[in-house]
Design a protein around this motif. Structure first.
Motif, PDB file in Angstrom:
ATOM      1  N   ARG A   1       0.825  -1.203   0.000  1.00  0.00           N
ATOM      2  CA  ARG A   1       0.000   0.000   0.000  1.00  0.00           C
ATOM      3  C   ARG A   1       0.861   1.256   0.000  1.00  0.00           C
ATOM      4  O   ARG A   1       2.018   1.227   0.394  1.00  0.00           O
ATOM      5  N   MET A   2       0.241   2.358  -0.432  1.00  0.00           N
ATOM      6  CA  MET A   2       0.908   3.652  -0.438  1.00  0.00           C
ATOM      7  C   MET A   2       0.288   4.474   0.682  1.00  0.00           C
ATOM      8  O   MET A   2      -0.932   4.472   0.852  1.00  0.00           O
ATOM      9  N   VAL A   3       1.125   5.174   1.445  1.00  0.00           N
ATOM     10  CA  VAL A   3       0.646   5.917   2.601  1.00  0.00           C
ATOM     11  C   VAL A   3       1.045   7.380   2.459  1.00  0.00           C
ATOM     12  O   VAL A   3       2.190   7.694   2.154  1.00  0.00           O
ATOM     13  N   ASP A   4       0.098   8.294   2.697  1.00  0.00           N
ATOM     14  CA  ASP A   4       0.375   9.730   2.690  1.00  0.00           C
ATOM     15  C   ASP A   4       0.802  10.128   4.095  1.00  0.00           C
ATOM     16  O   ASP A   4       0.027  10.019   5.052  1.00  0.00           O
TER      17      ASP A   4
ATOM     18  N   TRP B   1       7.508  13.043  10.392  1.00  0.00           N
ATOM     19  CA  TRP B   1       7.878  12.844   8.993  1.00  0.00           C
ATOM     20  C   TRP B   1       8.318  14.180   8.389  1.00  0.00           C
ATOM     21  O   TRP B   1       9.323  14.250   7.689  1.00  0.00           O
ATOM     22  N   ALA B   2       7.564  15.241   8.679  1.00  0.00           N
ATOM     23  CA  ALA B   2       7.892  16.567   8.146  1.00  0.00           C
ATOM     24  C   ALA B   2       9.272  17.009   8.620  1.00  0.00           C
ATOM     25  O   ALA B   2      10.082  17.517   7.834  1.00  0.00           O
ATOM     26  N   GLU B   3       9.561  16.799   9.907  1.00  0.00           N
ATOM     27  CA  GLU B   3      10.849  17.197  10.472  1.00  0.00           C
ATOM     28  C   GLU B   3      12.006  16.456   9.789  1.00  0.00           C
ATOM     29  O   GLU B   3      12.971  17.071   9.321  1.00  0.00           O
ATOM     30  N   PHE B   4      11.915  15.133   9.716  1.00  0.00           N
ATOM     31  CA  PHE B   4      13.010  14.352   9.161  1.00  0.00           C
ATOM     32  C   PHE B   4      13.102  14.473   7.644  1.00  0.00           C
ATOM     33  O   PHE B   4      14.196  14.402   7.075  1.00  0.00           O
TER      34      PHE B   4
END
Length: 189
Positions: free
Chosen positions: A121-124, A131-134
């Motif tokens: 599966r693809m995950v947003d 996630w934004a930080e890294f």
């Protein structure tokens, strides 16, 4: 290809086993292969047997072929784990000594390797702050990391073949007995 190995001892009485060095087949009437967690649990249940069989025939992987109660066919590839196989063989030898001597076995826990299940599966990840930080750090440092790896490669080429150690400009290169070159920072001269 090694000769087929058939195991008469099965961890589950409802299982039919056929090991050829590449595949282990199971008939699992109660298994529902539609969920990732069910497949993972089923692999975990048979992990020790699969790892043992791969060790016996020196296989790098095995395919667990599952036919569910509903007639659905599920195939899961399991990779060999040499550390787990070593610990498993040690436990098997210890258990066999207990069988021969009549001494009750003392258990020690060996965590079976988790099967690598196919990603489907693809995950947003837009809503994840971590996630934004890294992702930001990754994007900001990518060019520097690539430049670092390129410089390491060029430096390794510059170290003479017969040199055990090379130093200069705040950097020390050391050659291991196997020939690998590693680097460490030193004080600038």
């Amino acid at each position: 290809m090694p000769a087929p190995v058939t195991s008469a001892a099965s961890p589950a009485p409802s299982s039919a086993i056929a090991m050829t060095g590449r595949a282990d087949a199971k008939i699992a009437p109660s298994f529902e292969g539609n969920t990732r967690s069910a497949a993972s649990a089923f692999c975990g249940k048979h992990a020790a047997q699969l790892q043992h069989n791969m060790w016996v025939v020196a296989a790098r992987s095995a395919v667990l072929s599952i036919i569910t109660g509903g007639g659905k066919w599920v195939e899961i590839q399991i990779h060999a784990d040499p550390l787990y196989q070593h610990l498993l063989l040690t436990a098997e030898k210890k258990f066999w000594r207990c069988v021969q001597s009549g001494e009750p076995p003392q258990l020690f826990r060996i965590e079976p390797p988790r099967p690598r299940l196919e990603a489907v599966r693809m995950v947003d990840m837009s809503a994840s702050n971590s996630w934004a930080e890294f992702a930001g750090i990754y994007r900001r440092t990518r060019a520097a990391a690539l430049e670092h790896e390129r410089a390491k490669g060029e430096l390794k080429v510059l170290v003479p073949e017969d040199a055990k150690e090379a130093t200069g400009h705040g950097l020390r290169a050391k050659r291991s007995k196997s020939g690998a070159v590693s680097f460490e920072l030193t004080a600038l001269e």
